[in-house]
Design a protein around this motif. Structure first.
Motif, PDB file in Angstrom:
ATOM      1  N   THR A  91       0.712  -1.354   0.059  1.00 22.93           N
ATOM      2  CA  THR A  91       0.018  -0.206  -0.094  1.00 22.93           C
ATOM      3  C   THR A  91       0.836   1.255  -0.080  1.00 22.93           C
ATOM      4  OG1 THR A  91      -1.541  -1.124   1.347  1.00 22.93           O
ATOM      5  CG2 THR A  91      -1.933   1.058   1.065  1.00 22.93           C
ATOM      6  N   ASP A 252      -4.226  -0.342  -5.885  1.00 25.49           N
ATOM      7  CA  ASP A 252      -2.754  -0.057  -5.655  1.00 25.49           C
ATOM      8  C   ASP A 252      -1.925  -1.266  -5.762  1.00 25.49           C
ATOM      9  OD1 ASP A 252      -3.999  -1.523  -3.181  1.00 25.49           O
ATOM     10  OD2 ASP A 252      -2.768  -0.234  -1.916  1.00 25.49           O
ATOM     11  N   HIS A 253      -2.557  -2.559  -5.627  1.00 25.62           N
ATOM     12  CA  HIS A 253      -1.927  -3.943  -5.863  1.00 25.62           C
ATOM     13  C   HIS A 253      -3.002  -4.682  -5.886  1.00 25.62           C
ATOM     14  CE1 HIS A 253      -2.413  -4.407  -1.833  1.00 25.62           C
ATOM     15  NE2 HIS A 253      -2.150  -3.346  -1.390  1.00 25.62           N
TER      16      HIS A 253
HETATM   17 ZN   LIG Z   1      -2.677  -1.822  -0.395  1.00 28.03          ZN
END
Ligand SMILES: [Zn+2]
Length: 669
Positions: A91, A252-253
């Motif tokens: 994050t 974000d991922h």
């Molecule tokens: Zn994250």
């Protein structure tokens, strides 16, 4: 916000690295012709970051079981990037890239919390705020809170209140709460002012507990997040600003969900975590378009700035996507660099680097990997042995790129205090490892991933034992953890705590000493050792430890608390008061230092200070009955008996059995 030098050099390095990595490129594409409709410049920007969200779990990305009508509609009305990548599977670093347009290593952001985004970073919010935008940031996890640098440039920032250790972790907020704050803020932005809002939705992160009727699963959380996105869009529509707002939604991922032996994210660099959704809608985005070419999180900031026609404050690592958004194709598609320092920082394993270009991905690991993403999107077939020249060239590019980017901006790790560690653990981030002194890479995470679950489970178990008052059963568990990861300084810290609770103080001091050697930048083990010395009445050794902390972080909250406590024991109350008041300044939300300061101020008859601290404690609702009692004492000692009795009565109203207040009231009569 300072200018960072040598971007030009980096730009060249990236270009060179990426050109070398370019392979089997097809026919050169025609330059874009002007899009059919004229582009109107957006006035406002809404950036939504979707935490832990795999692209392939969203309807618009082809997932049949998805319940994501709002994201799907956004993709229909705007542009869906089919191959967007994250710079890190975690994050903090990934958000640093999304908010600055820079690779996270540029600012040394390599972990959550431990490596904050530093002040010199030029964030999008800072740049837009300087141009007169109203800026509001709304985050769903404390790892993106103000202390970690993510509030830079936001006039309004809805983060987290700090809490004292031992109380609830206060680490995450659900999407409805975050969106509620954002909607309220939007309603208050004057109509004549453009705005930039950042809304971070953390819910898809592990711990699947969306409200009813959403299923308690990963997909259920995503559906809930999608519903809340609908609320946000509705608020824009109601305000009449949906049409002139640029909407950007990016993950974000992703989440490994068991692929390659990883349940969550943070260790590996496979596409399960690197391929994220990116949807852009609004002025400048050609409706209904799908962009197949690879784009990156670092491209978001330069894109937004160009669409707004705002000149960037600094050059950045990303490039503008204005052309593909308008329906054109770029002559050059830059490669995507990603890295993972989580395995190194948390388990003592090797860090990983990956470079992704032209449908290939090379992973720089102790045992290197190469995948043909077009034929093998799940990265099951490592081609390193058969295509070694190509893989080695890409891996060399990745390593060179990292060296160039990181340069002198090496990560300065912040040693977390116990409260922060507890909050991190509540989000599932476990363990802190010291770097290997010889600079060796450590074991390949592929070979050790199977241990991770055991390690995490054992750690959680041992900490539960320790917090649950069973230090004897915690000791063997921590010892086993120390044997699994010989660089884990936090394990030795906990082991020390367990020994301390068992009264085995020499062993406790030994473990704290070991932790301090493993992590010479941390004050926590030194403070713990000083407290053991204090317990034994050995003020001389406690003082020695205090001097050691002064070398590292003399103004840390915990250090100031230690200094105050030592000075109190040395019967130097005036200096102790000064130390506690400085601790209050460092962390005003934590009532512990203020309560100490109030107590000493009474002792040394500094009535004004005592009143001030006690009244603040009341505002914080810190032990109100006792605080009223103390206020009564302060009034009584100054001869204001009517006021004193009123305060004692208030204390008794709140806590009828409070003996000291009953006693004081009797003597007053
Ligand atoms: Zn994250």
């Amino acid at each position: 916000m300072k200018k960072i030098l040598s971007f030009a050099a980096l730009g060249l390095a990236i270009a060179a690295a990426f050109l070398v990595a370019r392979l089997d490129r097809g026919e050169p594409r025609d330059d874009a012709t002007s899009p059919a409709h004229s582009i109107v410049r957006p006035r406002n920007v809404l950036l939504i970051t979707l935490d832990t969200m795999r692209a392939d779990r969203i309807g618009a990305y082809g997932y049949a079981a998805a319940r994501t009508p709002n994201l799907d509609a956004l993709a229909r009305d705007g542009v869906r990037f089919d191959d967007a990548t994250a710079p890190a599977p975690i994050t903090g670093p990934s958000h640093a890239a999304i908010l600055t347009g820079m690779l996270p290593a540029r600012y040394g952001v390599r972990d959550n919390v431990l490596t904050p985004l530093p002040d010199p970073a030029a964030t999008l919010a800072e740049q837009l705020s300087a141009r007169g935008f109203a800026t509001g940031g709304f985050v769903g996890a404390f790892i993106l809170d103000r202390p970690y640098g993510f509030a830079q440039g936001f006039e309004t920032f809805a983060g987290f209140a700090r809490v004292d250790s031992g109380t609830e972790a206060n680490a995450e907020r659900t999407a409805d709460a975050v969106v509620g704050d954002a909607v309220r803020w939007l309603a208050g932005v004057p109509a004549e002012k453009p705005f930039f809002a950042w809304v971070h939705l953390y819910d898809a992160h592990v711990g699947y507990t969306p409200p009813s009727p959403f299923a308690p699963t990963y997909d259920g959380e995503i559906a809930f997040v999608d519903q809340q996105i609908g609320r946000l869009l509705e608020a824009l529509r109601a305000r009449g600003t949906l049409e002139d707002t640029l909407l950007v939604a990016i993950g974000d991922h992703g989440e490994s969900l068991g692929e390659h032996g990883e349940d969550e994210h943070g260790v590996f660099l496979y596409d399960a975590v690197l391929r994220v959704p990116l949807i852009v809608a609004g002025p400048g985005a050609k409706a209904g378009q799908v962009v197949a070419e690879q784009v990156r999180a670092i491209d978001v900031v330069p894109t937004i700035l160009e669409l707004l026609d705002v000149p960037p404050a600094t050059s950045v690592d990303g490039v503008s996507l204005k052309l593909p958004l308008a329906g054109g194709a770029r002559a050059e598609v830059p490669a995507s660099y990603s890295e993972s320092y989580y395995p190194k920082l948390h388990y003592g394993w090797s860090e990983l680097r990956a470079i992704r270009a032209d449908g290939w991905k090379a992973v720089d690991a102790p045992k290197p990997e190469l995948y043909n993403l077009r034929e093998d999107p799940r990265e099951q077939n490592n081609l390193y042995a058969s295509q070694r020249a190509l893989a080695d060239r890409m891996i060399a590019d990745a390593a060179r790129l990292e060296r160039d980017v990181a340069g002198e901006q090496r990560a300065k790790a912040v040693a977390p205090d116990p409260e922060t560690l507890a909050r991190l653990r509540s989000l599932g981030y476990i363990g802190t490892s010291a770097p290997r002194p010889d600079g060796a890479r450590g074991p390949d995470p592929k070979d050790r991933i199977g241990e991770r679950d055991e390690y995490n489970a054992l750690m959680t178990d041992a900490i539960d034992d320790l917090r649950g008052g069973q230090p004897e059963s915690a000791v063997p568990k921590f010892r086993r953890l120390a044997s699994m990861n010989d660089r884990a300084y936090d394990v030795h810290q906990f082991l020390g705590e367990a020994y301390e609770r068992l009264g085995r103080l020499d062993e406790a001091l030994g473990e704290y000493g070991y932790a301090a050697v493993l992590n010479p930048e941390a004050v926590t083990p030194i403070i713990a050792a000083a407290e053991v010395h204090m317990k034994r009445g050995d003020l001389a050794n406690a003082r020695k430890r205090l001097a050691e902390t002064a070398r590292i972080e003399p103004d840390a909250y915990e250090v100031l608390m230690l200094r105050g406590n030592i000075l109190m024991r040395e019967r130097r109350p005036d200096e102790a008061l000064a130390a506690f008041e400085k601790a209050v300044e460092r962390n005003p939300a934590n009532p512990r230092a203020r309560a100490q300061a109030a107590g000493i101020a009474v002792q040394v008859r500094r009535w004004d200070r005592a009143e001030h601290h006690l009244r603040t404690l009341l505002e914080m609702r810190y032990q109100p009955s006792r605080t009223y009692f103390a206020l009564g004492q302060v009034a009584q000692m100054q001869g204001r008996t009517a006021e004193a009795s009123e305060r004692y009565r208030e204390a008794l109203r709140l806590e009828p059995g409070l003996k000291m207040a009953q006693e004081a009231l009797r003597t007053l009569r």
